[in-house]
Design an enzyme around this catalytic site. Structure first.
Site, PDB file in Angstrom:
ATOM      1  CB  CYS A 120      -2.661   2.262  -2.589  1.00 20.40           C
ATOM      2  SG  CYS A 120      -1.461   3.299  -1.562  1.00 20.40           S
TER       3      CYS A 120
ATOM      4  CG  HIS B 262      -1.494  -1.183   0.125  1.00 18.40           C
ATOM      5  ND1 HIS B 262      -1.010  -1.295  -1.424  1.00 18.40           N
ATOM      6  CD2 HIS B 262      -1.097   0.007   0.492  1.00 18.40           C
ATOM      7  CE1 HIS B 262      -0.089  -0.435  -1.250  1.00 18.40           C
ATOM      8  NE2 HIS B 262      -0.410   0.365  -0.398  1.00 18.40           N
TER       9      HIS B 262
ATOM     10  CD  GLU C 151      -1.636  -4.889  -2.109  1.00 16.99           C
ATOM     11  OE1 GLU C 151      -0.809  -3.813  -2.010  1.00 16.99           O
ATOM     12  OE2 GLU C 151      -2.753  -4.566  -2.452  1.00 16.99           O
TER      13      GLU C 151
END
Length: 215
Positions: free
Chosen positions: A79, A197, A199
């Site tokens: 990001c 992202h 994650e």
């Protein structure tokens, strides 16, 4: 051990949890003198480019990250962390980045959208895997980055951003579409960046994180 750069910007808990889910040890690092002890480094981030660079410079982390990248060890930005890898950004003026990948970061140009869309670009979107030429060990026989091992050529990840990178094709390992095609993943040898992202992207994102631990 994997170091996750802590410069007071980003959802660091989610990043640490994602590495734990794939069975990897990761810890926060805010001391530039400790960076070289890690085998891999992650530069996450949520927020504004100039604030992030200010934090990195004031702590000396900017030079420490550049030195780590020069060592040849795997470095991944996600990001805002991906955007910081570039030479410059136009967010709130003109600001210098880490300069690890040639190119700059620009705001989505809404005049190019084929129909009205909201900025920031937020939500699930498809990433289309590209091919690059790189030194042995960083790509497979098809020219796909090894960060995509076990993943299809097209899959969804989670995005939240108003700015995107513009760079040379030879560094682009992934593209996405929001009003027009934009760069969503990059690689220059050991330096890798994802605009989405990982994650926050469930199984596909966790696979990227797992692959990073094996590079």
């Amino acid at each position: 051990m994997i170091g996750v750069v802590d410069y007071r910007m980003g959802n660091l808990g989610s990043v640490l949890n994602a590495f734990a889910k794939v069975g990897a040890q990761a810890e926060l690092v805010s001391d530039p003198e400790r960076i070289q002890k890690y085998e891999r480094l992650v530069l996450p981030g949520v927020g504004a480019f100039p604030d992030a660079m200010s934090h990195l410079r004031s702590s000396g982390m900017d030079e420490a990250i550049r030195s780590f990248a020069a060592s040849g060890q795997p470095l991944m930005g996600t990001c805002l962390g991906m955007q910081l890898l570039f030479e410059a950004s136009e967010e709130f003026g003109e600001h210098e980045g880490l300069g690890l990948i040639p190119g700059r970061v620009v705001r989505f140009d809404e005049t190019k959208f084929d129909h009205p869309l909201k900025v920031p670009h937020m939500g699930w979107n498809e990433l289309f895997v590209g091919r690059i030429e790189a030194s042995e060990g960083w790509t497979d026989a098809e020219g796909r980055s090894r960060i995509f091992e076990g993943l299809p050529d097209e899959f969804y990840l989670y995005f939240v951003h108003s700015y995107h990178a513009v760079t040379e094709d030879r560094y682009v390992i992934g593209r996405s579409y929001y009003g027009y095609e934009f760069v969503s993943a990059v690689q220059r040898e050991n330096v890798i960046g994802f605009q989405p992202h990982p994650e926050k992207s469930h199984d596909h994102g966790l696979k990227i994180i797992e692959n990073f631990t094996k590079l």
